[in-house]
Motif scaffolding. Sequence first.
Motif, PDB file in Angstrom:
ATOM      1  N   LEU A 109       0.764  -1.371   0.048  1.00  0.00           N
ATOM      2  CA  LEU A 109       0.072   0.150  -0.092  1.00  0.00           C
ATOM      3  C   LEU A 109       0.948   1.319   0.259  1.00  0.00           C
ATOM      4  CD1 LEU A 109      -3.098  -0.909   2.825  1.00  0.00           C
ATOM      5  CD2 LEU A 109      -3.500  -0.288  -0.184  1.00  0.00           C
ATOM      6  N   ALA A 110       1.592   1.709   0.971  1.00  0.00           N
ATOM      7  CA  ALA A 110       3.213   2.280   0.285  1.00  0.00           C
ATOM      8  C   ALA A 110       3.782   2.837  -0.016  1.00  0.00           C
ATOM      9  CB  ALA A 110       3.808   1.997   2.170  1.00  0.00           C
ATOM     10  N   SER A 111       3.805   1.695  -1.427  1.00  0.00           N
ATOM     11  CA  SER A 111       4.945   1.696  -2.241  1.00  0.00           C
ATOM     12  C   SER A 111       4.087   2.417  -3.609  1.00  0.00           C
ATOM     13  CB  SER A 111       5.362   0.476  -2.557  1.00  0.00           C
ATOM     14  OG  SER A 111       5.140  -0.762  -2.751  1.00  0.00           O
ATOM     15  N   THR A 112       2.322   2.035  -3.363  1.00  0.00           N
ATOM     16  CA  THR A 112       1.283   2.166  -4.370  1.00  0.00           C
ATOM     17  C   THR A 112       1.414   3.674  -4.070  1.00  0.00           C
ATOM     18  OG1 THR A 112       1.000   0.321  -4.411  1.00  0.00           O
ATOM     19  CG2 THR A 112      -0.415   1.182  -5.622  1.00  0.00           C
ATOM     20  N   CYS A 113       1.364   3.913  -2.835  1.00  0.00           N
ATOM     21  CA  CYS A 113       1.027   5.368  -2.549  1.00  0.00           C
ATOM     22  C   CYS A 113       1.053   6.319  -3.702  1.00  0.00           C
ATOM     23  CB  CYS A 113       0.742   5.791  -1.196  1.00  0.00           C
ATOM     24  SG  CYS A 113       0.064   7.055  -0.630  1.00  0.00           S
ATOM     25  N   GLY A 114      -0.516   7.570  -3.963  1.00  0.00           N
ATOM     26  CA  GLY A 114       0.387   8.324  -4.871  1.00  0.00           C
ATOM     27  C   GLY A 114      -0.429   9.168  -4.776  1.00  0.00           C
ATOM     28  N   LYS A 115      -1.342  10.477  -5.470  1.00  0.00           N
ATOM     29  CA  LYS A 115      -1.812  11.095  -5.083  1.00  0.00           C
ATOM     30  C   LYS A 115      -3.342  10.810  -4.537  1.00  0.00           C
ATOM     31  CE  LYS A 115       0.772  13.720  -8.483  1.00  0.00           C
ATOM     32  NZ  LYS A 115       1.069  15.450  -9.040  1.00  0.00           N
ATOM     33  N   GLY A 116      -4.332   9.892  -4.451  1.00  0.00           N
ATOM     34  CA  GLY A 116      -5.122   9.261  -4.691  1.00  0.00           C
ATOM     35  C   GLY A 116      -4.918   8.557  -3.121  1.00  0.00           C
ATOM     36  N   LEU A 117      -6.188   7.613  -2.547  1.00  0.00           N
ATOM     37  CA  LEU A 117      -6.371   6.895  -1.729  1.00  0.00           C
ATOM     38  C   LEU A 117      -5.795   5.347  -2.331  1.00  0.00           C
ATOM     39  CD1 LEU A 117      -9.464   7.657  -0.758  1.00  0.00           C
ATOM     40  CD2 LEU A 117      -7.578   7.968   0.492  1.00  0.00           C
ATOM     41  N   VAL A 119      -7.020   1.052  -1.993  1.00  0.00           N
ATOM     42  CA  VAL A 119      -7.617   0.685  -1.026  1.00  0.00           C
ATOM     43  C   VAL A 119      -7.413  -1.337  -1.592  1.00  0.00           C
ATOM     44  CG1 VAL A 119     -10.271  -0.664  -0.749  1.00  0.00           C
ATOM     45  CG2 VAL A 119      -9.339   1.910  -1.062  1.00  0.00           C
ATOM     46  N   PRO A 120      -6.930  -1.806  -0.435  1.00  0.00           N
ATOM     47  CA  PRO A 120      -6.936  -3.482  -0.784  1.00  0.00           C
ATOM     48  C   PRO A 120      -7.608  -4.459  -1.118  1.00  0.00           C
ATOM     49  CG  PRO A 120      -6.505  -2.885   1.164  1.00  0.00           C
ATOM     50  CD  PRO A 120      -6.620  -1.507   1.233  1.00  0.00           C
ATOM     51  N   VAL A 121      -8.045  -4.627  -1.523  1.00  0.00           N
ATOM     52  CA  VAL A 121      -8.984  -5.700  -2.456  1.00  0.00           C
ATOM     53  C   VAL A 121      -9.060  -7.004  -1.807  1.00  0.00           C
ATOM     54  CG1 VAL A 121     -11.108  -6.590  -3.937  1.00  0.00           C
ATOM     55  CG2 VAL A 121     -10.159  -3.730  -4.122  1.00  0.00           C
ATOM     56  N   TYR A 122      -9.446  -7.610  -1.238  1.00  0.00           N
ATOM     57  CA  TYR A 122      -9.193  -9.438  -1.304  1.00  0.00           C
ATOM     58  C   TYR A 122     -10.221 -10.213  -1.461  1.00  0.00           C
ATOM     59  CZ  TYR A 122      -8.541 -13.926   0.818  1.00  0.00           C
ATOM     60  OH  TYR A 122      -8.127 -15.170   0.919  1.00  0.00           O
ATOM     61  N   ARG A 123     -10.411 -10.661  -2.419  1.00  0.00           N
ATOM     62  CA  ARG A 123     -11.808 -11.720  -3.658  1.00  0.00           C
ATOM     63  C   ARG A 123     -12.459 -10.045  -3.681  1.00  0.00           C
ATOM     64  NH1 ARG A 123     -11.580 -17.666  -0.119  1.00  0.00           N
ATOM     65  NH2 ARG A 123     -10.042 -17.913  -1.171  1.00  0.00           N
ATOM     66  N   ARG A 124     -12.316  -9.563  -3.904  1.00  0.00           N
ATOM     67  CA  ARG A 124     -13.820  -9.000  -4.707  1.00  0.00           C
ATOM     68  C   ARG A 124     -14.571  -7.918  -3.789  1.00  0.00           C
ATOM     69  NH1 ARG A 124     -16.510 -12.181  -8.544  1.00  0.00           N
ATOM     70  NH2 ARG A 124     -15.035 -13.669  -9.991  1.00  0.00           N
ATOM     71  N   ARG A 125     -13.403  -7.828  -2.219  1.00  0.00           N
ATOM     72  CA  ARG A 125     -13.923  -6.779  -1.172  1.00  0.00           C
ATOM     73  C   ARG A 125     -13.167  -6.197  -0.441  1.00  0.00           C
ATOM     74  NH1 ARG A 125     -15.987 -10.656   3.597  1.00  0.00           N
ATOM     75  NH2 ARG A 125     -16.431  -8.647   4.056  1.00  0.00           N
ATOM     76  N   PRO A 157      -9.147  10.612  -6.363  1.00  0.00           N
ATOM     77  CA  PRO A 157      -8.862   9.439  -7.539  1.00  0.00           C
ATOM     78  C   PRO A 157      -8.683   7.998  -6.334  1.00  0.00           C
ATOM     79  CG  PRO A 157      -7.520  10.868  -7.625  1.00  0.00           C
ATOM     80  CD  PRO A 157      -8.314  11.944  -6.828  1.00  0.00           C
ATOM     81  N   VAL A 158      -8.766   7.099  -7.123  1.00  0.00           N
ATOM     82  CA  VAL A 158      -8.459   5.806  -6.012  1.00  0.00           C
ATOM     83  C   VAL A 158      -8.171   4.333  -6.941  1.00  0.00           C
ATOM     84  CG1 VAL A 158      -9.710   3.247  -4.838  1.00  0.00           C
ATOM     85  CG2 VAL A 158     -11.077   5.848  -4.581  1.00  0.00           C
ATOM     86  N   SER A 159      -7.070   3.992  -6.717  1.00  0.00           N
ATOM     87  CA  SER A 159      -6.564   2.562  -6.855  1.00  0.00           C
ATOM     88  C   SER A 159      -6.752   1.639  -6.060  1.00  0.00           C
ATOM     89  CB  SER A 159      -5.205   2.763  -6.528  1.00  0.00           C
ATOM     90  OG  SER A 159      -4.621   3.766  -7.701  1.00  0.00           O
ATOM     91  N   TYR A 160      -7.150   0.435  -7.149  1.00  0.00           N
ATOM     92  CA  TYR A 160      -7.747  -0.785  -5.838  1.00  0.00           C
ATOM     93  C   TYR A 160      -6.696  -1.487  -5.926  1.00  0.00           C
ATOM     94  CZ  TYR A 160     -12.487   1.190  -5.702  1.00  0.00           C
ATOM     95  OH  TYR A 160     -13.074   2.102  -4.935  1.00  0.00           O
ATOM     96  N   ILE A 161      -5.897  -2.470  -5.367  1.00  0.00           N
ATOM     97  CA  ILE A 161      -5.128  -3.059  -5.988  1.00  0.00           C
ATOM     98  C   ILE A 161      -5.033  -4.919  -4.594  1.00  0.00           C
ATOM     99  CG2 ILE A 161      -2.689  -1.287  -5.450  1.00  0.00           C
ATOM    100  CD1 ILE A 161      -2.339  -2.730  -3.251  1.00  0.00           C
ATOM    101  N   GLU A 162      -5.594  -5.395  -5.923  1.00  0.00           N
ATOM    102  CA  GLU A 162      -5.566  -7.180  -5.086  1.00  0.00           C
ATOM    103  C   GLU A 162      -4.027  -7.518  -3.757  1.00  0.00           C
ATOM    104  OE1 GLU A 162      -8.523  -9.360  -5.938  1.00  0.00           O
ATOM    105  OE2 GLU A 162      -9.641  -7.627  -6.719  1.00  0.00           O
ATOM    106  N   VAL A 163      -5.374  -8.041  -3.365  1.00  0.00           N
ATOM    107  CA  VAL A 163      -3.805  -8.387  -2.131  1.00  0.00           C
ATOM    108  C   VAL A 163      -4.875 -10.095  -1.723  1.00  0.00           C
ATOM    109  CG1 VAL A 163      -2.885  -6.291  -1.824  1.00  0.00           C
ATOM    110  CG2 VAL A 163      -4.941  -7.370  -0.532  1.00  0.00           C
ATOM    111  N   ASP A 164      -2.962 -11.166  -1.923  1.00  0.00           N
ATOM    112  CA  ASP A 164      -3.103 -12.145  -0.720  1.00  0.00           C
ATOM    113  C   ASP A 164      -3.384 -12.303   0.585  1.00  0.00           C
ATOM    114  OD1 ASP A 164      -4.070 -15.007  -0.992  1.00  0.00           O
ATOM    115  OD2 ASP A 164      -1.828 -15.525  -1.181  1.00  0.00           O
TER     116      ASP A 164
END
Length: 191
Positions: A109-117, A119-125, A157-164
């Motif tokens: 999350l910290a390394s992906t942080c840009g100008k917006g939010l 948000v982690p996503v696990y199994r579409r949640r 702006p929001v970036s959603y990242i898939e996480v395991d």
Amino acid sequence: MRSVGVVLAAGGSARFGSQKLLSDLAGRPLVWHAAETLRSAGLSVYVVVNDRRVASAAGAVDGVIYNPWWREGLSTSVKVAVVALHDADCIVWMLGDMPCVKPETVARLASTCGKGLVVPVYRRRRGNPVASGRGVFSATLGISGDVGLRALLGLVPVSYIEVDDEGVLFDVDTPEDLQKASSCVRRSSRV
């Protein structure tokens, strides 16, 4: 880029029945596990509290931010932290009752942080913690009530990242949840 972690720990624990963040989980206070996740991810750690005991229970932190308005809701903790940490480029917001999040998730999350939010996503949640870049700090000051950064979804702006990491979906609200959390903490190398 200066990324910091913030443990939001100023709630009243109404559903738990007592100050849950001080409850024992694998020999440490519940809030310690959230702070340790941020530390293990390599972030400076700040904790927002309304209770000095919770600040102490979080362990070694880089700063304590007191929120005298905590009864007005989660948004007040977010706002006092943004004001206190205005010089950060990215803040990763960890809820104090989330002991099962992996440090690798926080680091991503910290390394992906840009100008917006971010948000982690696990199994579409959608889950927590969430990271916010400097570009949304001013928008953060406009939220109110018992809501966190989700109030900004659709506005910034929001970036959603898939996480395991199913830990992003789990928080401790009841004593039964605390018992469930013991299994993820025992498996973890953090303790």
